[in-house]
Design an enzyme around this catalytic site. Structure first.
Site, short mmCIF file in Angstrom:
data_model
loop_
_atom_site.label_atom_id
_atom_site.label_comp_id
_atom_site.label_asym_id
_atom_site.label_seq_id
_atom_site.Cartn_x
_atom_site.Cartn_y
_atom_site.Cartn_z
N GLU A 86 11.64 7.12 9.87
CA GLU A 86 11.54 7.60 11.26
C GLU A 86 10.10 7.54 11.76
O GLU A 86 9.86 7.62 12.95
CB GLU A 86 12.02 9.05 11.34
CG GLU A 86 13.51 9.20 11.31
CD GLU A 86 13.96 10.63 11.59
OE1 GLU A 86 13.11 11.51 11.82
OE2 GLU A 86 15.17 10.86 11.56
N LYS A 87 9.16 7.44 10.84
CA LYS A 87 7.74 7.35 11.21
C LYS A 87 7.51 6.29 12.29
O LYS A 87 6.76 6.50 13.22
CB LYS A 87 6.94 7.02 9.94
CG LYS A 87 5.56 6.49 10.14
CD LYS A 87 4.61 7.58 10.48
CE LYS A 87 3.15 7.19 10.52
NZ LYS A 87 2.85 5.84 10.92
N ASP A 88 8.18 5.14 12.12
CA ASP A 88 8.07 4.07 13.12
C ASP A 88 9.35 4.12 13.95
O ASP A 88 10.27 3.32 13.76
CB ASP A 88 7.90 2.73 12.41
CG ASP A 88 6.64 2.73 11.55
OD1 ASP A 88 5.56 2.52 12.10
OD2 ASP A 88 6.75 3.00 10.34
N SER A 111 -0.08 3.81 5.47
CA SER A 111 -0.95 2.93 4.66
C SER A 111 -2.33 2.83 5.30
O SER A 111 -3.34 2.63 4.62
CB SER A 111 -0.34 1.54 4.55
OG SER A 111 0.97 1.63 4.05
N ARG A 112 -2.39 2.98 6.61
CA ARG A 112 -3.66 2.86 7.33
C ARG A 112 -4.57 4.08 7.12
O ARG A 112 -5.76 4.01 7.43
CB ARG A 112 -3.42 2.65 8.82
CG ARG A 112 -2.89 1.27 9.15
CD ARG A 112 -2.96 1.04 10.64
NE ARG A 112 -2.82 -0.36 10.98
CZ ARG A 112 -1.67 -0.98 11.20
NH1 ARG A 112 -0.54 -0.31 11.11
NH2 ARG A 112 -1.64 -2.26 11.52
N LEU A 149 1.99 10.42 6.56
CA LEU A 149 1.46 9.42 5.62
C LEU A 149 1.56 8.03 6.24
O LEU A 149 2.55 7.70 6.90
CB LEU A 149 2.26 9.44 4.31
CG LEU A 149 2.14 10.71 3.48
CD1 LEU A 149 2.93 10.57 2.19
CD2 LEU A 149 0.69 11.00 3.14
N ALA A 192 0.87 -1.19 0.00
CA ALA A 192 0.00 0.00 0.00
C ALA A 192 0.91 1.24 0.00
O ALA A 192 0.80 2.12 0.85
CB ALA A 192 -0.98 0.00 1.17
N HIS A 251 6.98 5.82 1.51
CA HIS A 251 7.78 4.70 0.99
C HIS A 251 8.66 5.17 -0.17
O HIS A 251 9.80 4.75 -0.31
CB HIS A 251 6.87 3.57 0.50
CG HIS A 251 6.00 2.96 1.56
ND1 HIS A 251 4.64 3.10 1.58
CD2 HIS A 251 6.30 2.18 2.63
CE1 HIS A 251 4.14 2.43 2.61
NE2 HIS A 251 5.13 1.87 3.27
P1 AMP Z 1 5.20 -0.17 6.34
O1 AMP Z 1 4.91 -0.52 4.93
O2 AMP Z 1 4.16 0.66 6.99
O3 AMP Z 1 5.64 -1.34 7.17
O4 AMP Z 1 6.46 0.78 6.28
C1 AMP Z 1 7.62 0.45 5.57
C2 AMP Z 1 8.67 1.48 5.83
O5 AMP Z 1 8.19 2.76 5.42
C3 AMP Z 1 9.03 1.60 7.32
O6 AMP Z 1 10.43 1.78 7.43
C4 AMP Z 1 8.28 2.85 7.74
O7 AMP Z 1 8.86 3.52 8.83
C5 AMP Z 1 8.35 3.69 6.47
N1 AMP Z 1 7.30 4.70 6.43
C6 AMP Z 1 5.97 4.53 6.62
N2 AMP Z 1 5.31 5.70 6.56
C7 AMP Z 1 6.27 6.66 6.35
C8 AMP Z 1 6.24 8.09 6.21
N3 AMP Z 1 5.11 8.76 6.27
N4 AMP Z 1 7.41 8.71 6.00
C9 AMP Z 1 8.58 8.04 5.94
N5 AMP Z 1 8.67 6.70 6.06
C10 AMP Z 1 7.54 6.02 6.26
#
Ligand code: AMP
Length: 241
Positions: free
Chosen positions: A125-127, A159-160, A157, A10, A15
């Site tokens: 850094e979001k997580d 995915s949720r 931003l 997503a 990303h």
């Molecule tokens: P996820 O697909 O949500 O597991 O996220 C994959 C990677 O994207 C992880 O390293 C997250 O920290 C990063 N990520 C998610 N949302 C953001 C965002 N808004 N800005 C920067 N990185 C993000």
């Protein structure tokens, strides 16, 4: 040499920023898209996690991915996985609300690294707690971090966010507002009746423990729910605030 950008799909501009950074590090960039069951404690959350594989391929390729990899469960976990412990920091904050979450994250990242054998990996850094735990666990691979990408109005931003209605989305802005004023964040969050607080804390970036008066590098972290959708965000706390 390869750089990996682990994701759960997503894909959005956050990303894309990670993928662009990865391309600056290397010319071979693998974007993995795998919704890892081990890191979900709630079966409904796993089931409802958005899946958009066709657009993900386009978004990742546009940002510079040279390979978009959709591993299946058996490829990642050919045998019953022995989970990697996330230690005591893994039980705080996100870990307290989602038992086993970070063990699941470290376990999948370890498998992705074993398979792809990257020289570097890029995370957001979001997580922030996830990033902290990954940096502390994987010492032999360069872990690169990218600042949180936000909407024009400050919403991080995620995915949720797809699951937020228009009014939920408006309510969600309370999180970035509170982060702008960390000394008053509890008070600010309490003004939004639709926001159900999980935690709002200022932590020491080095130890991930509650910051004290002498902590040098502080970060405000917030998590909660709007209409059942879990949202999290964080920001640096400037020393004068
Ligand atoms: P996820 O697909 O949500 O597991 O996220 C994959 C990677 O994207 C992880 O390293 C997250 O920290 C990063 N990520 C998610 N949302 C953001 C965002 N808004 N800005 C920067 N990185 C993000």
């Amino acid at each position: 040499m390869t750089v990996i950008v682990p994701t759960m799909g997503a894909l959005h501009k956050g990303h894309q920023a990670l993928i662009k950074r990865a391309r600056e590090l290397d010319k071979e960039v693998v974007v993995s898209i795998f919704v890892n069951p081990l890191q979900f404690s709630d079966a409904t959350d796993l089931e409802r996690y958005p899946r958009t594989p066709e657009t993900d391929i386009q978004v990742a390729t546009l940002a510079g991915a040279t390979e978009v990899w959709f591993p299946n469960y058996e490829e990642i976990y050919p045998t019953d996985p022995v989970q990697i412990s996330a230690g005591s920091v893994g039980d705080l904050y996100e870990g307290a609300s989602r038992p086993g979450h970070f063990a699941g994250v470290l376990t999948v990242v370890n498998r992705l690294f074993e398979i792809v054998k990257p020289t570097a990996a890029v995370f957001g850094e979001k997580d922030f707690q996830q990033l902290w735990l990954i940096k502390n666990h994987f010492k032999k691979i360069e872990i690169d971090a990218v600042p949180t990408v936000r909407e024009f109005d400050g919403l991080a931003l995620s995915s949720r966010n797809i699951r937020l209605t228009e009014s939920d989305r408006a309510a969600a802005l309370i999180i970035s507002k509170a982060l702008n004023e960390p000394a008053r964040m509890q008070e600010i969050l309490a003004t939004e009746p639709d926001f159900k607080l999980d935690y709002a804390e200022i932590i020491d970036e080095k130890t991930f423990q509650k910051a004290s008066a002498i902590t040098q590098h502080r970060r405000a972290i917030i998590a909660g729910w709007i209409n059942g959708v879990r949202l999290l965000d964080n920001a640096v706390v400037e020393t004068n605030s």
